[in-house]
Design a protein around this motif. Structure first.
Motif, PDB file in Angstrom:
ATOM      1  N   ASP A 144      34.707  43.544  44.131  1.00 40.83           N
ATOM      2  CA  ASP A 144      32.855  43.573  44.366  1.00 40.83           C
ATOM      3  C   ASP A 144      32.384  44.674  45.223  1.00 40.83           C
ATOM      4  O   ASP A 144      32.204  44.413  45.872  1.00 40.83           O
TER       5      ASP A 144
ATOM      6  N   ARG B 121      34.655  46.362  40.384  1.00 41.88           N
ATOM      7  CA  ARG B 121      33.870  46.128  39.985  1.00 41.88           C
ATOM      8  C   ARG B 121      32.241  46.049  40.513  1.00 41.88           C
ATOM      9  O   ARG B 121      32.896  45.788  41.746  1.00 41.88           O
TER      10      ARG B 121
ATOM     11  N   ARG C 226      48.138  43.304  42.015  1.00 39.36           N
ATOM     12  CA  ARG C 226      46.322  44.200  41.873  1.00 39.36           C
ATOM     13  C   ARG C 226      45.644  44.022  43.054  1.00 39.36           C
ATOM     14  O   ARG C 226      45.612  42.515  43.256  1.00 39.36           O
TER      15      ARG C 226
ATOM     16  N   GLU D 181      45.689  40.178  44.766  1.00 39.33           N
ATOM     17  CA  GLU D 181      46.069  38.466  43.339  1.00 39.33           C
ATOM     18  C   GLU D 181      47.653  38.713  43.186  1.00 39.33           C
ATOM     19  O   GLU D 181      47.711  40.219  42.572  1.00 39.33           O
TER      20      GLU D 181
ATOM     21  N   ARG E 259      41.723  47.162  40.931  1.00 45.43           N
ATOM     22  CA  ARG E 259      40.087  46.662  39.540  1.00 45.43           C
ATOM     23  C   ARG E 259      38.837  47.508  40.577  1.00 45.43           C
ATOM     24  O   ARG E 259      38.421  46.857  41.749  1.00 45.43           O
TER      25      ARG E 259
ATOM     26  N   THR F  57      41.240  43.464  44.130  1.00 38.99           N
ATOM     27  CA  THR F  57      40.149  43.576  42.894  1.00 38.99           C
ATOM     28  C   THR F  57      39.142  43.671  44.298  1.00 38.99           C
ATOM     29  O   THR F  57      38.701  43.314  45.016  1.00 38.99           O
TER      30      THR F  57
ATOM     31  N   TYR G 133      47.146  36.046  37.481  1.00 44.73           N
ATOM     32  CA  TYR G 133      46.463  36.392  36.563  1.00 44.73           C
ATOM     33  C   TYR G 133      46.826  36.778  35.114  1.00 44.73           C
ATOM     34  O   TYR G 133      46.908  37.274  33.811  1.00 44.73           O
TER      35      TYR G 133
END
Length: 209
Positions: A120, A155, A116, A103, A153, A118, A108
């Motif tokens: 999942d 998640r 960054r 990203e 990040r 991310t 963002y």
């Protein structure tokens, strides 16, 4: 098995035997490996590290599966061709099956020229420090000089209802009871000791009925 060896007609039995052994050794060699060793899909697993060096793969781990190693080699040319772009970072990450999405800062609302990563995770997918370090190295080696990796990040996707928040607190108090010990004692030349006792008794007299 008999091999046709180029020896003169007066060759001894020993010479014929030695020539047959050499012919058997040469015949058992897989000479086609010279052609297959330069193709990532057909290269024998033992030669994959050499092929990765030839393709200039930036990130390599002997613990990877054979499928991940082959994919990293195949995607290396595309990564180097577009190095310095978000596409190159994503391609390198996906080739290693790290599962991260790039990203950029304008997507963002972050600081200019930063990006960054991310990730999942599934309900039971493991996240380790080794995987985080590998992801950071790939991003830093593939990005351009101007851009800066801001954060990673992580998640975790779950199907359970929630969120569930729990806590635990433990408190203890230690009390020690001991006689008071004076730190300092002083004695004067004369010590007077006194005492006082007071006693009272009440007696009620009344006639008997």
């Amino acid at each position: 098995m008999t091999y046709n060896v180029p020896l003169p007609g007066n060759a001894s039995v020993l010479e014929l035997a030695l020539a047959s052994i050499d012919a058997w050794r040469i015949g058992s060699l897989d000479v086609d490996v010279i052609r297959r060793i330069h193709r990532p899909d057909d290269c024998p697993p033992a030669f994959l590290p050499l092929l990765a060096w030839e393709y200039s793969v930036d990130e390599w781990d002997p613990a990877w599966t054979v499928a991940v190693k082959r994919n990293a080699i195949k995607q290396s040319l595309a990564v180097h061709r577009h190095k310095g772009t978000a596409y190159a970072v994503e391609t390198a990450i996906q080739a290693l099956d790290l599962g991260a999405v790039v990203e950029e800062w304008f997507e963002y609302g972050g600081t200019a020229y930063r990006f960054r990563l991310t990730i999942d995770l599934g309900q039971t997918e493991e996240w380790t420090g080794k995987r985080a370090n590998s992801l950071a190295r790939v991003g830093l080696r593939t990005k351009n000089v101007r851009s800066r990796l801001e954060t990673i990040r992580v998640r975790r996707l779950t199907k359970n209802q929630g969120p569930f928040i729990g806590g635990f607190m433990r408190s203890s108090t230690a009390v020690r009871i001991a006689p008071i010990v004076p730190r300092e004692m002083r004695a004067r030349p004369y010590v007077y000791v006194a005492a006082f006792v007071h006693s009272k008794q009440a007696i009620r007299l009344q006639p008997s009925e």
